[in-house]
Design an enzyme around this catalytic site. Structure first.
Site, PDB file in Angstrom:
ATOM      1  N   THR A 113      -6.594  -6.476 -16.852  1.00 21.92           N
ATOM      2  CA  THR A 113      -5.488  -7.095 -16.116  1.00 21.92           C
ATOM      3  C   THR A 113      -5.810  -8.576 -15.934  1.00 21.92           C
ATOM      4  O   THR A 113      -6.848  -8.917 -15.378  1.00 21.92           O
ATOM      5  CB  THR A 113      -5.308  -6.407 -14.751  1.00 21.92           C
ATOM      6  OG1 THR A 113      -4.973  -5.038 -14.990  1.00 21.92           O
ATOM      7  CG2 THR A 113      -4.200  -7.052 -13.941  1.00 21.92           C
ATOM      8  N   HIS A 135       3.507  -7.647 -13.922  1.00 22.30           N
ATOM      9  CA  HIS A 135       2.865  -6.748 -12.960  1.00 22.30           C
ATOM     10  C   HIS A 135       3.930  -6.020 -12.129  1.00 22.30           C
ATOM     11  O   HIS A 135       3.797  -5.860 -10.915  1.00 22.30           O
ATOM     12  CB  HIS A 135       1.921  -7.540 -12.052  1.00 22.30           C
ATOM     13  CG  HIS A 135       0.707  -6.791 -11.592  1.00 22.30           C
ATOM     14  ND1 HIS A 135      -0.554  -7.072 -12.015  1.00 22.30           N
ATOM     15  CD2 HIS A 135       0.571  -5.753 -10.723  1.00 22.30           C
ATOM     16  CE1 HIS A 135      -1.426  -6.270 -11.425  1.00 22.30           C
ATOM     17  NE2 HIS A 135      -0.756  -5.444 -10.646  1.00 22.30           N
ATOM     18  N   LYS A 152      -3.339  -7.292 -20.338  1.00 27.70           N
ATOM     19  CA  LYS A 152      -2.065  -6.989 -19.660  1.00 27.70           C
ATOM     20  C   LYS A 152      -1.722  -8.058 -18.631  1.00 27.70           C
ATOM     21  O   LYS A 152      -2.539  -8.394 -17.769  1.00 27.70           O
ATOM     22  CB  LYS A 152      -2.155  -5.631 -18.958  1.00 27.70           C
ATOM     23  CG  LYS A 152      -0.950  -5.309 -18.086  1.00 27.70           C
ATOM     24  CD  LYS A 152      -1.006  -3.872 -17.596  1.00 27.70           C
ATOM     25  CE  LYS A 152      -0.036  -3.620 -16.483  1.00 27.70           C
ATOM     26  NZ  LYS A 152      -0.459  -4.245 -15.214  1.00 27.70           N
TER      27      LYS A 152
HETATM   28  C1  GLV Z   1      -2.484  -4.017  -7.874  1.00 23.74           C
HETATM   29  O1  GLV Z   1      -2.623  -4.097  -9.062  1.00 23.74           O
HETATM   30  C2  GLV Z   1      -1.216  -3.945  -7.252  1.00 23.74           C
HETATM   31  O2  GLV Z   1      -0.225  -4.308  -7.900  1.00 23.74           O
HETATM   32  O3  GLV Z   1      -1.164  -3.535  -6.088  1.00 23.74           O
END
Ligand code: GLV
Length: 379
Positions: free
Chosen positions: A156, A276, A252
């Site tokens: 990530t 995200h 990602k």
């Molecule tokens: C962590 O990756 C979140 O989005 O809480």
């Protein structure tokens, strides 16, 4: 589960069964949730082109993701605290994914550990990595993922600082967690959830417990994590991780063409066009808006995956039509997990697979490799 006919049904059921703080944690986006909402709105704005009288009797949703066959172009995205949506949630979701023949990705911030999941399933899964300040811990995590025979490492790259989600603060999902009276009343009204959690293997961060100076409980571990976000993180660290991980690497959290070009140079096997799930930079473009220019710039050099708002087979089709190789979806299966454990996750996958198959039939395509811009209606 048969009466659950769409992901929204699973969402409503999960809302009734999962304590509000955990349901909201998954549901939320950052700040004004503009990007969260844009992910859905922009996907819905991509209209599919209805075609008629094409023989679609022999069609297949089968796809290839990172060189491996899958029953549809979908992987279950890493979701922190998955095991708080349902006891042993990570194991159940991984089993459902493997039975459906699609990849599952375990989060660093999972409740069941890498080793717990590896011992409970038959096939390899992907592991998601956060780079924390404690590089020794990061190295150890990579070694643990290799020892567990994880088939890909998904790094990530969009979380050097955490986006603020208002509902988490209001619900006491803070660091350390604040257990308010309201939370206790809420949990008391969710006995099935509480029983599942009471019977589960773990109730803390499984990948961390026992590995950080003997810390075990959620409070001290979440405080440790809060101090571990690394604002210095750079492409140099990606190189370091690529040198430690011998297998396939996925980056990602890429939303920008320039970053996508740099990602190709790292030798990663794939990147995920992602904001995200609207949980980080509010005001960023939707993932589906960001996808086409990235595919155009790097699609022939790296596998381009997609996430952000995928709630149906039609959404998968839209992303594939705009150049994605496959989609990742987090919330859709988490709703299934909250609604009905492993059977709920299986149902979420089945719903999206059936929707994709029907959408293929009605757009006149018989294979995933035939889904391209020609299935998008010019409106
Ligand atoms: C962590 O990756 C979140 O989005 O809480």
């Amino acid at each position: 589960m048969r009466t659950m006919t769409c992901i929204e049904d699973l969402r409503q059921a999960a809302r009734r069964q999962v304590p509000r703080a955990f349901f909201d944690y998954v549901e939320s986006g950052s700040y004004a949730e503009q990007t969260l909402n844009a992910n859905r709105a922009d996907l819905e704005a991509v209209k599919l082109r209805q075609r008629i009288l094409v023989d679609v009797s022999h069609r297949s949703t089968r796809a290839t993701i990172l060189g491996e066959p899958a029953s549809l172009p979908l992987a279950l995205a890493p979701v922190g605290l998955c095991g708080m949506q349902h006891g042993d949630g990570e194991i159940l979701a991984c089993r459902a994914a493997q039975e459906a023949d699609i990849p599952f990705c375990l989060s660093t911030m999972s409740i069941c550990s890498i080793e717990d999941v590896a011992a409970a399933v038959d096939k390899p899964f992907w592991f998601q990595l956060y780079v924390m300040k404690d590089r020794g811990f990061v190295r150890a995590l990579i070694e643990r993922a290799a020892a567990a025979k994880c088939s890909a490492l998904l790094l990530t790259v969009d979380l050097q600082v955490l986006g603020q989600r208002h509902r988490d603060i209001k619900n006491g999902m803070t660091i350390p967690p604040e257990l308010r009276i309201r939370n206790f009343i809420d949990i008391a009204s969710k006995p099935r959830w509480a029983l599942g959690i009471a019977r589960a293997k773990r109730r803390t961060f499984g990948n961390l417990a026992g590995h950080i100076g003997g810390m075990d409980d959620v409070n001290s571990l979440s405080q440790w994590v809060a101090g571990q976000f690394d604002e210095t993180l750079s492409w140099k660290d990606v190189e370091w991780i690529a040198s430690l991980w011998r297998g396939k690497l996925i980056l990602k959290g890429i939303l920008d063409v320039e970053d996508a070009r740099t990602a190709v140079k790292t030798g990663a096997a794939a990147l995920v066009v992602s904001n995200h799930g609207g949980r980080q930079l509010d005001g960023a473009p939707s993932s589906i808006a960001a996808l086409p220019p990235i595919v155009e710039a790097v699609g022939s050099s790296i596998e381009v995956l997609f996430d952000g708002g995928v709630r149906s087979g039609q959404d998968i089709m839209r992303a594939i039509a705009l150049g994605a190789r496959a989609c990742l979806s987090g919330r859709a299966y988490i709703y299934g997990l909250g609604a009905g454990g492993q059977a709920g996750v299986a149902r979420a996958i089945e719903i999206m697979k059936n929707e994709l198959s029907v959408s293929m039939a009605l757009t006149g395509v018989t294979g995933i490799d035939k889904i391209d811009r020609s299935v998008i209606a010019a409106v």
